[in-house]
Motif scaffolding. Structure first.
Motif, mmCIF file in Angstrom:
data_model
loop_
_atom_site.group_PDB
_atom_site.id
_atom_site.type_symbol
_atom_site.label_atom_id
_atom_site.label_comp_id
_atom_site.label_asym_id
_atom_site.label_seq_id
_atom_site.Cartn_x
_atom_site.Cartn_y
_atom_site.Cartn_z
ATOM 1 N N GLY A 11 91.066 -28.447 1.936
ATOM 2 C CA GLY A 11 91.461 -27.797 0.697
ATOM 3 C C GLY A 11 90.776 -26.475 0.435
ATOM 4 O O GLY A 11 91.033 -25.825 -0.583
ATOM 5 N N TRP A 13 90.271 -22.662 1.817
ATOM 6 C CA TRP A 13 90.920 -21.703 2.706
ATOM 7 C C TRP A 13 90.061 -20.466 2.864
ATOM 8 O O TRP A 13 89.513 -19.948 1.892
ATOM 9 N N SER A 26 90.472 -21.540 -3.112
ATOM 10 C CA SER A 26 91.274 -22.749 -3.306
ATOM 11 C C SER A 26 92.742 -22.353 -3.446
ATOM 12 O O SER A 26 93.075 -21.164 -3.523
ATOM 13 N N LYS A 32 101.009 -25.964 -4.669
ATOM 14 C CA LYS A 32 101.098 -27.149 -3.823
ATOM 15 C C LYS A 32 102.455 -27.826 -3.975
ATOM 16 O O LYS A 32 102.884 -28.585 -3.106
ATOM 17 N N LYS A 57 104.599 -24.611 2.682
ATOM 18 C CA LYS A 57 103.217 -24.992 2.883
ATOM 19 C C LYS A 57 102.444 -23.817 3.458
ATOM 20 O O LYS A 57 102.916 -23.131 4.354
ATOM 21 N N HIS A 231 89.901 -34.312 7.397
ATOM 22 C CA HIS A 231 90.523 -33.557 6.311
ATOM 23 C C HIS A 231 91.054 -32.211 6.761
ATOM 24 O O HIS A 231 91.290 -31.339 5.940
ATOM 25 N N THR A 233 93.461 -29.404 7.398
ATOM 26 C CA THR A 233 94.783 -29.141 6.855
ATOM 27 C C THR A 233 95.531 -28.076 7.644
ATOM 28 O O THR A 233 96.689 -27.817 7.370
#
Length: 331
Positions: A11, A13, A26, A32, A57, A231, A233
């Protein structure tokens, strides 16, 4: 403030701003759930299958607008991504593990650079063809780099990969030990966003370090630096390239996720168009839906028999088409 997404994990970036700073940011909650499918009055569609399919996305390479996060009182600012700007291109693949659906590997890509070794590991042309078909299906330019030519000699390497030169792919023959081919490849990367991909062990990190000494990639980083932990992403990393002798900098995306090469949502009927050397002959076939297997008056097979098209590449086309037909429709 405008920036480019470099990576994302858990979460958080990493975004490089226009001034060259790198910030950890964030993603605003509303993004989202954002999608391309807005209603005419500007509202977002969240209640249809199409809306879910159109969800945008965030991906490495996306250009974004940054704003100060809510509740920031000044001082050391917290930043958030407030908007994802329209993409000019993207490299997408099928979701890994045999699943259905799309995974955008990188956004705003200019070219795909497929790196294979002349030896150690032994190159497999069929695998190279899969990488190139993915690039063609995404309407991206591709170039082929054959590294470690010092192990076999440049002449032998050129002979082995002559089919790709005949198909009009730009070929680069390189050796980091001998310094062969580096200047031309460096020029081809400058000022562009390039997806660097290929099998493990072909020397991608060593090659990039030799091209851009200021990059300082760890050897093995391209195959080990992403998809760590639970986690993750994003399955790629965007590296800003250092400027060399005044040449414009660019970016390189390393993509170990493409080791599992999946051709997402590619219609088997369009595979022939992903082989550039077949394209001139396709209109000459008697049938518009010719598979180029056994139909009469097939211009593609005639070109193969006449030596105008590589038989190995033609057989690779047949194999990939058969594979896609066996998979059935992608939902």
């Amino acid at each position: 403030m405008i920036g480019v997404v470099l990576s994302g994990t858990g979460g958080v970036w990493r975004v490089r701003t226009e001034s060259g700073e790198t910030r950890e940011v964030s993603l605003r909650g509303r993004l989202k759930k954002a999608d391309y499918g807005r209603r005419a009055e500007g509202g977002r569609r969240r209640d249809t299958v199409q809306a879910a399919a159109d969800t945008l996305k965030l991906a490495v390479g996306d250009e974004v607008v940054l704003e100060r996060a809510d509740g920031d009182a000044g001082g050391t600012a917290a930043w958030a991504i407030a908007e994802i700007l329209p993409r000019r291109s993207r490299l997408a693949r099928r979701a890994p593990g045999g699943g259905h659906g799309e995974r955008v590997v990188a956004a705003n890509v200019d070219q795909v650079v497929v790196v294979f070794a002349a030896a150690k590991p032994e190159p497999h042309p069929r695998m190279l063809d899969r990488f190139l078909v993915i690039a063609e299906a995404n309407e991206l330019r591709a170039r082929v780099v054959i590294n470690k030519v010092d192990l076999v000699g440049e002449r032998e390497a050129r002979e082995r990969f002559a089919d790709y030169a005949r198909a009009n792919y730009p070929l680069h023959f390189t050796s980091t030990k001998q310094g062969v081919g580096l200047d031309a490849l460096r020029e081809a990367l400058a000022g562009r966003t390039s997806v660097f991909t290929g099998p493990s062990g072909v020397g991608k990190s060593s090659l990039l370090n030799a091209l851009f000494p200021g990059l300082d990639l760890r050897v093995g980083e391209i195959s080990e630096s992403v998809n760590k932990g639970r986690h993750t992403t994003v399955g790629a990393l965007l590296h800003p390239l250092p400027s060399v002798q005044g040449a414009p900098a660019g970016y390189v995306v390393d993509t170990p996720g493409l080791r599992e090469v999946g051709m997402w949502a590619l219609d088997p009927r369009g595979v022939d168009d992903c082989f550039p050397e077949l394209r001139p002959f396709i209109p000459g076939c008697r049938f518009g839906d010719c598979t180029h297997r056994a139909e009469p008056d097939c211009a593609v097979r005639t070109a193969v028999e006449a030596g105008k098209v590589s038989r190995a590449r033609y057989e690779s086309y047949l194999k990939l088409r058969e594979e896609l037909e066996a998979e059935g429709p992608v939902w």
